[in-house]
Scaffold this motif. Structure first.
Motif, PDB file in Angstrom:
ATOM      1  N   LEU A  66       0.836  -1.201   0.000  1.00 26.44           N
ATOM      2  CA  LEU A  66       0.000   0.000   0.000  1.00 26.44           C
ATOM      3  C   LEU A  66       0.873   1.255   0.000  1.00 26.44           C
ATOM      4  N   CYS A  67       1.987   1.225   0.716  1.00 25.27           N
ATOM      5  CA  CYS A  67       2.915   2.356   0.702  1.00 25.27           C
ATOM      6  C   CYS A  67       3.536   2.537  -0.685  1.00 25.27           C
ATOM      7  N   MET A  68       3.866   1.427  -1.329  1.00 14.98           N
ATOM      8  CA  MET A  68       4.371   1.518  -2.703  1.00 14.98           C
ATOM      9  C   MET A  68       3.328   2.155  -3.620  1.00 14.98           C
ATOM     10  N   LEU A  69       2.077   1.777  -3.436  1.00  9.30           N
ATOM     11  CA  LEU A  69       0.998   2.353  -4.242  1.00  9.30           C
ATOM     12  C   LEU A  69       0.877   3.850  -3.979  1.00  9.30           C
ATOM     13  N   ALA A  70       1.007   4.256  -2.717  1.00  6.56           N
ATOM     14  CA  ALA A  70       0.912   5.675  -2.373  1.00  6.56           C
ATOM     15  C   ALA A  70       2.042   6.477  -3.018  1.00  6.56           C
ATOM     16  N   VAL A  71       3.268   5.948  -2.980  1.00  7.79           N
ATOM     17  CA  VAL A  71       4.402   6.636  -3.601  1.00  7.79           C
ATOM     18  C   VAL A  71       4.194   6.743  -5.112  1.00  7.79           C
ATOM     19  N   THR A  72       3.727   5.661  -5.728  1.00  2.97           N
ATOM     20  CA  THR A  72       3.455   5.668  -7.167  1.00  2.97           C
ATOM     21  C   THR A  72       2.406   6.707  -7.523  1.00  2.97           C
ATOM     22  N   ASP A  73       1.344   6.780  -6.736  1.00  7.47           N
ATOM     23  CA  ASP A  73       0.296   7.770  -6.987  1.00  7.47           C
ATOM     24  C   ASP A  73       0.817   9.195  -6.834  1.00  7.47           C
ATOM     25  N   LEU A  74       1.705   9.414  -5.872  1.00  5.28           N
ATOM     26  CA  LEU A  74       2.291  10.745  -5.696  1.00  5.28           C
ATOM     27  C   LEU A  74       3.126  11.138  -6.914  1.00  5.28           C
ATOM     28  N   VAL A  75       3.896  10.194  -7.453  1.00 11.22           N
ATOM     29  CA  VAL A  75       4.714  10.490  -8.631  1.00 11.22           C
ATOM     30  C   VAL A  75       3.831  10.762  -9.839  1.00 11.22           C
ATOM     31  N   LEU A  76       2.799   9.936 -10.050  1.00 11.16           N
ATOM     32  CA  LEU A  76       1.896  10.137 -11.180  1.00 11.16           C
ATOM     33  C   LEU A  76       1.218  11.501 -11.110  1.00 11.16           C
ATOM     34  N   SER A  77       0.736  11.865  -9.918  1.00 13.47           N
ATOM     35  CA  SER A  77       0.061  13.157  -9.760  1.00 13.47           C
ATOM     36  C   SER A  77       1.015  14.311 -10.010  1.00 13.47           C
ATOM     37  N   THR A  78       2.219  14.211  -9.453  1.00 16.30           N
ATOM     38  CA  THR A  78       3.169  15.315  -9.542  1.00 16.30           C
ATOM     39  C   THR A  78       3.774  15.442 -10.940  1.00 16.30           C
ATOM     40  N   SER A  79       3.813  14.365 -11.693  1.00 13.16           N
ATOM     41  CA  SER A  79       4.368  14.433 -13.044  1.00 13.16           C
ATOM     42  C   SER A  79       3.386  14.996 -14.058  1.00 13.16           C
ATOM     43  N   THR A  80       2.117  15.135 -13.683  1.00 11.53           N
ATOM     44  CA  THR A  80       1.111  15.609 -14.637  1.00 11.53           C
ATOM     45  C   THR A  80       0.369  16.863 -14.180  1.00 11.53           C
ATOM     46  N   LEU A  81      -0.113  16.868 -12.949  1.00 10.26           N
ATOM     47  CA  LEU A  81      -1.032  17.927 -12.535  1.00 10.26           C
ATOM     48  C   LEU A  81      -0.407  19.317 -12.446  1.00 10.26           C
ATOM     49  N   PRO A  82       0.817  19.497 -11.963  1.00 12.81           N
ATOM     50  CA  PRO A  82       1.377  20.860 -11.954  1.00 12.81           C
ATOM     51  C   PRO A  82       1.411  21.498 -13.340  1.00 12.81           C
ATOM     52  N   LYS A  83       1.792  20.728 -14.364  1.00 12.46           N
ATOM     53  CA  LYS A  83       1.806  21.278 -15.725  1.00 12.46           C
ATOM     54  C   LYS A  83       0.389  21.575 -16.205  1.00 12.46           C
ATOM     55  N   ILE A  84      -0.559  20.687 -15.887  1.00 13.82           N
ATOM     56  CA  ILE A  84      -1.953  20.920 -16.270  1.00 13.82           C
ATOM     57  C   ILE A  84      -2.469  22.213 -15.647  1.00 13.82           C
ATOM     58  N   LEU A  85      -2.188  22.427 -14.378  1.00 12.65           N
ATOM     59  CA  LEU A  85      -2.670  23.630 -13.695  1.00 12.65           C
ATOM     60  C   LEU A  85      -1.982  24.882 -14.237  1.00 12.65           C
ATOM     61  N   SER A  86      -0.709  24.759 -14.643  1.00  6.84           N
ATOM     62  CA  SER A  86      -0.040  25.931 -15.237  1.00  6.84           C
ATOM     63  C   SER A  86      -0.684  26.310 -16.571  1.00  6.84           C
ATOM     64  N   ILE A  87      -1.190  25.318 -17.303  1.00  2.00           N
ATOM     65  CA  ILE A  87      -1.921  25.608 -18.537  1.00  2.00           C
ATOM     66  C   ILE A  87      -3.228  26.310 -18.214  1.00  2.00           C
ATOM     67  N   PHE A  88      -3.953  25.802 -17.244  1.00  2.00           N
ATOM     68  CA  PHE A  88      -5.259  26.354 -16.886  1.00  2.00           C
ATOM     69  C   PHE A  88      -5.137  27.765 -16.307  1.00  2.00           C
ATOM     70  N   TRP A  89      -4.136  27.987 -15.457  1.00  3.71           N
ATOM     71  CA  TRP A  89      -4.035  29.257 -14.741  1.00  3.71           C
ATOM     72  C   TRP A  89      -3.270  30.320 -15.529  1.00  3.71           C
ATOM     73  N   PHE A  90      -2.151  29.939 -16.138  1.00  3.96           N
ATOM     74  CA  PHE A  90      -1.232  30.923 -16.719  1.00  3.96           C
ATOM     75  C   PHE A  90      -1.093  30.803 -18.236  1.00  3.96           C
ATOM     76  N   ASN A  91      -1.868  29.890 -18.843  1.00  5.53           N
ATOM     77  CA  ASN A  91      -1.786  29.672 -20.291  1.00  5.53           C
ATOM     78  C   ASN A  91      -0.364  29.272 -20.712  1.00  5.53           C
ATOM     79  N   CYS A  92       0.331  28.570 -19.821  1.00  2.00           N
ATOM     80  CA  CYS A  92       1.716  28.149 -20.070  1.00  2.00           C
ATOM     81  C   CYS A  92       1.678  26.806 -20.816  1.00  2.00           C
ATOM     82  N   ARG A  93       1.542  26.873 -22.130  1.00  2.00           N
ATOM     83  CA  ARG A  93       1.283  25.689 -22.938  1.00  2.00           C
ATOM     84  C   ARG A  93       2.546  25.033 -23.493  1.00  2.00           C
ATOM     85  N   GLU A  94       3.643  25.731 -23.552  1.00  2.00           N
ATOM     86  CA  GLU A  94       4.843  25.169 -24.159  1.00  2.00           C
ATOM     87  C   GLU A  94       5.511  24.161 -23.224  1.00  2.00           C
TER      88      GLU A  94
END
Length: 313
Positions: A66-94
């Motif tokens: 379960l801890c391995m799953l939690a670490v994996t989920d943290l990496v998946l979220s952090t590798s995608t969502l910050p860039k997605i939010l930068s697109i939504f908030w700041f139009n940072c598409r490149e």
């Protein structure tokens, strides 16, 4: 900011991520649920890690996975969502070409790791139910370490060709990706070459990893159900089956959107683009948020420890 849809290049320096095509005017509003998903995923998975680490009674194979799953989920979220939010908030598409390939590797690698962890959890449930008296002698720390190493190495080896395949193609048309992140098939579709090798490898990886893992999990649960039906009373059968409830819920919310999303890339040409993107986002963004909730609510030891911490504070 306006972006050209065509260019003359063989190796692009950057790609343009559209976010959710057709819903650009609503990106700020769409960012609200996406932000909530990220916050819940981060807090929930860190809470799981903290509880398991601080509670000695949870130092068992099930909670190790379960801890391995939690670490994996943290990496998946952090590798995608910050860039997605930068697109939504700041139009940072490149996104830089190398950064795109790096993100691609992380996404495919950790999706594979997550699938492998579910197989390991199915093995844990099988041993706990079918061989309860030998549980501690079968699932030793050495075996868990070997399983973890195999899961990580397998996923890394399978995901490694993705960026190399994407890098070898010439890109002489558009550099616009109709997604808020880089996945293999979305990138290579922009190549002005015959990409059947990439497409076939993607299907091979899909069925060779998720498909085989699904078969292993289904086989484990067939043996588990057979053992459950051999129990003498209805209450005992129900109580034993409920110990698998969290794992089954987590499998459903991971595998069904993941397979559906991969097939939509190849066969969903008639689906509206924004619907396609929203659906494909779900298999990366929703499971990391729901996994800690599922295990926190349905696992008594974690729920009791969390309540104790809240009351103690």
């Amino acid at each position: 900011m306006s972006y050209s849809n065509a260019a003359n290049f063989t190796n692009p320096s950057t790609f343009i991520l559209l976010g959710i095509p057709g819903l650009e005017m609503s990106h700020v509003w769409i960012s609200i649920p996406y932000s909530a998903i990220y916050i819940i995923a981060i807090l929930g998975n860190f809470t799981i890690l903290f509880i398991v680490k601080s509670e000695p009674s949870l130092h068992e194979p099930m909670y190790y996975f379960l801890c391995m799953l939690a670490v994996t989920d943290l990496v998946l979220s952090t590798s995608t969502l910050p860039k997605i939010l930068s697109i939504f908030w700041f139009n940072c598409r490149e996104i830089d070409f190398s950064a795109c390939l790096t993100q691609m590797f992380f996404i495919h690698c950790f999706v594979g790791i997550e699938s492998g962890i579910f197989v390991a959890m199915a093995l844990d449930r099988y041993v706990a139910i079918c061989h309860p008296l030998r549980y501690s002698t079968i699932l030793t720390q050495l075996l868990m370490a070997k399983i973890s190493l195999v899961v990580v190495l397998r996923s890394g080896i399978v995901a490694l060709p993705y960026p190399f395949l994407a890098r070898q193609w010439p890109y002489c048309g558009t550099n616009i990706i109709s997604e808020p992140y880089c996945v293999h098939i979305a990138v290579v579709k922009l190549a002005c070459a015959d990409i059947r090798v990439s497409s076939y490898y993607g299907l091979f990886a899909l069925f060779g990893v998720l498909g085989l893992d699904g078969i292993f999990i289904a086989t484990s649960y067939m043996l588990i159900i057979r053992a459950i039906f051999r129990l003498p009373t209805k209450d005992a059968r129900l109580k034993t089956f409920l110990t698998c409830g969290s794992h089954l819920c987590a499998i459903i919310i991971f595998y069904i959107p993941s397979v559906f999303s991969s097939l939509m890339y190849r066969f969903g040409q008639n689906v509206p683009l924004h619907v396609h993107v929203l659906i494909t986002n779900m298999y990366l963004l929703v499971p990391p948020m729901l996994h800690p909730i599922i295990y926190g609510v349905r696992t008594r030891q974690i729920r009791d420890r969390l309540l104790w911490l809240v009351i103690h504070k």
